[in-house]
Design an enzyme around this catalytic site. Sequence first.
Site, PDB file in Angstrom:
ATOM      1  N   ASN A   7      13.890  90.073 -26.723  1.00 45.94           N
ATOM      2  CA  ASN A   7      12.713  89.511 -27.072  1.00 45.94           C
ATOM      3  C   ASN A   7      11.528  90.053 -26.040  1.00 45.94           C
ATOM      4  O   ASN A   7      11.608  89.810 -25.209  1.00 45.94           O
ATOM      5  CB  ASN A   7      13.009  87.968 -26.858  1.00 45.94           C
ATOM      6  CG  ASN A   7      11.778  87.188 -27.025  1.00 45.94           C
ATOM      7  OD1 ASN A   7      10.557  87.467 -27.402  1.00 45.94           O
ATOM      8  ND2 ASN A   7      11.612  85.820 -26.778  1.00 45.94           N
ATOM      9  N   ARG A  90      13.202  89.736 -31.888  1.00 44.99           N
ATOM     10  CA  ARG A  90      12.390  88.659 -32.275  1.00 44.99           C
ATOM     11  C   ARG A  90      11.007  89.214 -32.398  1.00 44.99           C
ATOM     12  O   ARG A  90      10.526  89.762 -31.412  1.00 44.99           O
ATOM     13  CB  ARG A  90      12.367  87.751 -31.099  1.00 44.99           C
ATOM     14  CG  ARG A  90      11.446  86.458 -31.378  1.00 44.99           C
ATOM     15  CD  ARG A  90      11.622  85.619 -30.130  1.00 44.99           C
ATOM     16  NE  ARG A  90      10.562  84.419 -30.462  1.00 44.99           N
ATOM     17  CZ  ARG A  90      10.669  83.201 -29.856  1.00 44.99           C
ATOM     18  NH1 ARG A  90      11.472  83.341 -28.709  1.00 44.99           N
ATOM     19  NH2 ARG A  90       9.964  82.230 -30.345  1.00 44.99           N
ATOM     20  N   HIS A 179       8.100  79.103 -33.974  1.00 49.44           N
ATOM     21  CA  HIS A 179       9.345  78.629 -33.732  1.00 49.44           C
ATOM     22  C   HIS A 179      10.348  78.608 -34.911  1.00 49.44           C
ATOM     23  O   HIS A 179      11.063  77.772 -34.706  1.00 49.44           O
ATOM     24  CB  HIS A 179       9.033  77.168 -33.212  1.00 49.44           C
ATOM     25  CG  HIS A 179       8.573  77.059 -31.775  1.00 49.44           C
ATOM     26  ND1 HIS A 179       7.455  76.137 -31.500  1.00 49.44           N
ATOM     27  CD2 HIS A 179       8.605  77.742 -30.625  1.00 49.44           C
ATOM     28  CE1 HIS A 179       7.058  76.285 -30.367  1.00 49.44           C
ATOM     29  NE2 HIS A 179       7.683  77.155 -29.873  1.00 49.44           N
ATOM     30  N   ARG A 240      -1.445  73.945 -23.740  1.00 48.13           N
ATOM     31  CA  ARG A 240      -2.137  74.087 -24.806  1.00 48.13           C
ATOM     32  C   ARG A 240      -2.659  72.695 -25.456  1.00 48.13           C
ATOM     33  O   ARG A 240      -1.792  71.743 -25.234  1.00 48.13           O
ATOM     34  CB  ARG A 240      -1.347  74.729 -25.929  1.00 48.13           C
ATOM     35  CG  ARG A 240      -1.169  76.166 -25.772  1.00 48.13           C
ATOM     36  CD  ARG A 240      -0.497  76.721 -26.774  1.00 48.13           C
ATOM     37  NE  ARG A 240       0.289  78.033 -26.700  1.00 48.13           N
ATOM     38  CZ  ARG A 240       1.369  78.341 -26.936  1.00 48.13           C
ATOM     39  NH1 ARG A 240       2.114  77.611 -27.794  1.00 48.13           N
ATOM     40  NH2 ARG A 240       2.256  79.448 -26.492  1.00 48.13           N
ATOM     41  N   GLU A 383      18.160  80.356 -30.541  1.00 49.94           N
ATOM     42  CA  GLU A 383      17.334  81.312 -31.437  1.00 49.94           C
ATOM     43  C   GLU A 383      18.024  82.636 -31.336  1.00 49.94           C
ATOM     44  O   GLU A 383      17.994  83.603 -32.369  1.00 49.94           O
ATOM     45  CB  GLU A 383      16.051  81.265 -30.946  1.00 49.94           C
ATOM     46  CG  GLU A 383      15.160  80.446 -31.187  1.00 49.94           C
ATOM     47  CD  GLU A 383      14.049  79.906 -30.256  1.00 49.94           C
ATOM     48  OE1 GLU A 383      14.258  79.620 -29.281  1.00 49.94           O
ATOM     49  OE2 GLU A 383      12.917  80.097 -30.814  1.00 49.94           O
TER      50      GLU A 383
END
Length: 398
Positions: A7, A90, A179, A240, A383
């Site tokens: 990643n 990823r 996601h 956020r 993941e």
Amino acid sequence: MKILVINAGSSSLKYQFMDSDTHEVYAKGLCERIGIDGRLTHKVPGREDFKSDVPMPTHGEAIQSVLDALTSAEHGVVSNVSEIDAVGHRVLHGGMAFTESCIINDACIAAIEECIPLGPLHNPANLMGIRACQKIMPNTPQVAVFDTAFHMTMPEKAYTYAIPYEYYEKDKVRRYGFHGTSHRYVSARCADMLGKPAKDLKIITCHLGNGSSLAAVKGGKCVDTTMGLGPLAGFPMGTRSGDIDATILEYLMGRYGYDIKEMLNILNKKSGVLGISGVSSDFRDIGAAAEAGNHRAQLALDVFYYSVKKYIGAYAAALGGVDAIVFTAGVGENDASARMAIASGLEYMGVKMDPDANNIRGKEAVISAPDSKVQVLLIPTNEELMIAQDTAELVRGR
Ligand code: ADP
């Protein structure tokens, strides 16, 4: 198969080396400060962590340091790089081009490049990781797994923004969602845990971490999700804002003379529960402050819980009913009070929590009461395993 999962971010790179069949994790770690100086943290289960300052002017040196650690006599888990069967990367944004993972070849790289305007921060970094691996391990197959791919089954009515249609046609402006690998993993695990075929289930997956999103999953396919063209959309997160009235941008930019970059920096980095509480983006700190009587910390939690609850209601409507609600990621896996606060008040739709069962962290469990019509589950996301499994499947099928 032994798969190296990568990643790659702009200045950091996480990796996990694992067996896609047995799920055994042989080693994992992190390269930090790429392009600045360089630091490797390498972890092998049962052994002491290995930390080393390694110059990493580019992602190439970072990948090389990972391979050196994996093959080192002292900290390694294989004797030769050739024992790595494949690499799974990823990749943040697959745009409309990728509805599933793909073997990396020139066409795949060109398509990821084309998505750079949609993922301007992440896609270039992901590509640097891919190119570094191609250079250092030219004979090892590589696979790209996209954060957006799982959401590509959304119907037109769910992904279309109500702005002039030409922006969709000409500029690909639509809801994409992120996601996806996590939502796919936990929704599939949920079906396994309930012992029912995914095709018969309506599931709402709540990925609640520092970045957060919900997905509505019907028959194993995503039909709606909260994030949009980018990851700023949906409900408030650590830093956020989630969805806000666009009028606020014009108003604040006018009052303070912000340009769009400054405004977006505020919405991405200084908003969410951090912005409301003024305490932290970490739910542990906010929880402690709220308990000590800090009103704004409590308000931040209340806004977060309320917003997630509203989306659960919206997705119950989108799905035409709910069989299961799944909590995952940092907050979803560890914060029993958050799960309780979100699920409470949903009794009308058949959600009945079991406070004792809910009093756990980071383990797969059903946390609703035995007589709850809607099953509520805690499922730690994985993941990396999804990426490793996709990689193995594609490489085997070549
Ligand atoms: P990311 O989006 O960065 O992958 P994670 O899924 O790792 O984030 O979630 C990180 C967040 O999880 C932290 O910011 C913290 O707020 C939250 N978290 C982790 N452990 C706990 C805990 N025990 N209680 C409450 N929140 C927690």
